[in-house]
Motif scaffolding. Structure first.
Motif, short mmCIF file in Angstrom:
data_model
loop_
_atom_site.label_atom_id
_atom_site.label_comp_id
_atom_site.label_asym_id
_atom_site.label_seq_id
_atom_site.Cartn_x
_atom_site.Cartn_y
_atom_site.Cartn_z
N ASP A 156 -7.21 -4.21 3.21
CA ASP A 156 -6.34 -5.27 2.83
C ASP A 156 -6.86 -6.67 2.69
O ASP A 156 -6.50 -7.15 1.75
CB ASP A 156 -5.24 -5.37 4.05
N ARG A 195 0.95 -1.06 -0.02
CA ARG A 195 -0.06 -0.08 0.13
C ARG A 195 1.01 1.31 0.06
O ARG A 195 1.85 1.40 0.86
CB ARG A 195 -0.85 -0.01 1.11
N THR A 233 -4.72 -1.42 -4.06
CA THR A 233 -4.50 -0.70 -2.89
C THR A 233 -4.90 0.67 -3.10
O THR A 233 -5.33 1.44 -2.08
CB THR A 233 -3.13 -0.96 -2.03
#
Length: 392
Positions: free
Chosen positions: A219, A196, A208
Motif C-alpha cells: 500500500d 486492493r 494494487t
C-alpha cells in the motif's frame, strides 16, 4: 567578474528575469559552480544533458546521501530510482500516460476544460485558481480512480503543494507543503488498501494488482506512485498553462498568429516549455569523480543541472530569448531528458493544447492583468494570475 556575482542564485519570484540574466553570466564565466551548501551546479545545455543522460555517473537516488527516508517509499519513488529498478517500475506505471491512453482521454479532457471555462465570468478572475490547476487535478483524480466525494480533499492537498493561497512566511509555506504531503500520503495509502482487490478501473486499483519482481506492491508503494502521478499529471500542466499566457502576453504577434492558425498551438506550447520549463532544475548524485564543464565534481556530491539555463543556452538555441513559434528544431529539455523524461509530458501536452484551443474559442480577448505571483524556486510558474476575459 567579482566573486560576489556568483554567491547566490536569485529567486524566481520576479518571474525569472534576474535568474536568467545571472545564468547567462554563469554559462559564460562559471559553467561549473559550487554553492554555499557544496552543491555543484551546471548551466550549459551540453553539460545539463550529459548529467541527465548518464545514470551510471549521476545517480537519481539522492537518498543515498540524504538520510532519513523510508526505504519502502524510496523503492517506489520513480524519480529517485536508477536502472534496472527504474526501468521495471516505469514500465509498470507508464501505462497511465502512454500516448494511446492520452488519446483516449482527450474527449473527457475537452469536456472538463469546457465546463471550467463556461463557469468563469467575463471580466477579471484568477486564471490559476479557476482554470490552470482544476483541469489537471480533476483529470488525474479520475485517472487514479479516486471517489468523487474525496476529490475536494485531493484538490486541497494539491493547492497546498502548489502554494496556492496565502501561506504567510517562507517557513509557514514549507510547513504547509510538508503537512499536505503527509496528509496526501496517508490518504493514498488508505485508499490503496481500500481498493486492493476491487473492480475499480482506476490506476490505484490496477497498481494494487500489479507485480514487481514477482511480488505485489505494498500500500505504501502504491501511495508513493500515486503521489508521483499527482506531480507528473497535475503540477506540470498547471505550470505550463500559466506560462503559456505569460509568453503570449509578452509576444502579441505570436498570440495573433496562433489564434488565427490553431495548427501552430503545439509548436507554440513547445516554445513555452523551452522558455519557461515547469521544473527549472534536476538533482543528481555523482557516483565518482567526474570531469565536466571545465572542472571536476567529486564523488558523492549533489549535482544540480539547470534545465532553465540549458533551454536558454546560446550554444544550442539561436537568439534564445526570442519567443519563436517557428523554432525548428526545438530540442528543449523542459520535460527532462534520458530515462527520467517527464512521465506526464504526453498528458500535459494534451491538456494544454486542448485548453489553449478552447480559450481562443471562448474569449475574443484574454489578457493578463498586472503582475502574477510567481513561485520562487521549486516550480517555474505562477501561483496567482489575474486575467481579464471578454467573450464578445
Amino acid at each position: 567578474m567579482a566573486a560576489e556575482t556568483f554567491a547566490q542564485m536569485p529567486s524566481l519570484a520576479d518571474g525569472g528575469a534576474e535568474t536568467l540574466a545571472w545564468m547567462r553570466r554563469m554559462r559564460d564565466e562559471q559553467p561549473l559552480w559550487v554553492d554555499a551548501a557544496n552543491m555543484h551546479h551546471v548551466f550549459r545545455y551540453a553539460d545539463v544533458q550529459a548529467v541527465m543522460s548518464d545514470p551510471a555517473r549521476f545517480s537519481s537516488n539522492i537518498g543515498r546521501i540524504l538520510p532519513g527516508h523510508d526505504p519502502e517509499q524510496i523503492s517506489a519513488n520513480l524519480p529517485w530510482l536508477d536502472p534496472p529498478d527504474h526501468r521495471r517500475l516505469r514500465q509498470l506505471v507508464s501505462q497511465a500516460f502512454a500516448p494511446k491512453t492520452v488519446v483516449g482521454l482527450r474527449p473527457r479532457i475537452t469536456e472538463i476544460a469546457a465546463g471550467l471555462l463556461a463557469a468563469v465570468p467575463d471580466g477579471e478572475f484568477d486564471f490559476v485558481e479557476r482554470v490552470a490547476y482544476p483541469l489537471p487535478v480533476i483529470v488525474v483524480a479520475e485517472l487514479l480512480g479516486l471517489p468523487p466525494a474525496d476529490r475536494a480533499f485531493f484538490r486541497d492537498c494539491a493547492d497546498r503543494l502548489l502554494g496556492v493561497g496565502d501561506a504567510g512566511s517562507a517557513e509557514a509555506g514549507s510547513a504547509a507543503i510538508a503537512e499536505a504531503n503527509r496528509e496526501l500520503r496517508e490518504y493514498l495509502t488508505a485508499e490503496a488498501g481500500r481498493q486492493r482487490g476491487s473492480r475499480s478501473d482506476g490506476l490505484i486499483a490496477a497498481l494494487t494488482a500489479a507485480e514487481l519482481d514477482g511480488q505485489r506492491l505494498s500500500d505504501v508503494q502504491v501511495a508513493t506512485i500515486a503521489g508521483l502521478l499527482l506531480t507528473a499529471g497535475h503540477i506540470t500542466t498547471t505550470m505550463v498553462l500559466g506560462n503559456a499566457l505569460l509568453c503570449l502576453r509578452d509576444n502579441p504577434e505570436a498570440e495573433a498568429r496562433t489564434r488565427a492558425d490553431r495548427s501552430l498551438v503545439p509548436a507554440a506550447l513547445e516554445e513555452v516549455v523551452r522558455q519557461r520549463p515547469p521544473f527549472p532544475r534536476v538533482v543528481r548524485v555523482s557516483t565518482q569523480d567526474v570531469a565536466i564543464a571545465g572542472g571536476v565534481i567529486p564523488a558523492q556530491r549533489l549535482v544540480v543541472a539547470s534545465t532553465l539555463s540549458a533551454n536558454h543556452d546560446e550554444r544550442q538555441f539561436p537568439d534564445p530569448e526570442r519567443f519563436d513559434i517557428d523554432r525548428h528544431p526545438n530540442r528543449h529539455i523542459g520535460f527532462g531528458h534520458g530515462i527520467h523524461f517527464c512521465l506526464g509530458a504526453p498528458l500535459a501536452r494534451a491538456e494544454t493544447q486542448i485548453m489553449l484551443d478552447l480559450l481562443f474559442d471562448e474569449f475574443a480577448e484574454l489578457r493578463v492583468v498586472g503582475e502574477p505571483v510567481h513561485n520562487e524556486s521549486e516550480y517555474f510558474g505562477t501561483r496567482k494570475m489575474t486575467v481579464f476575459a471578454r467573450r464578445s
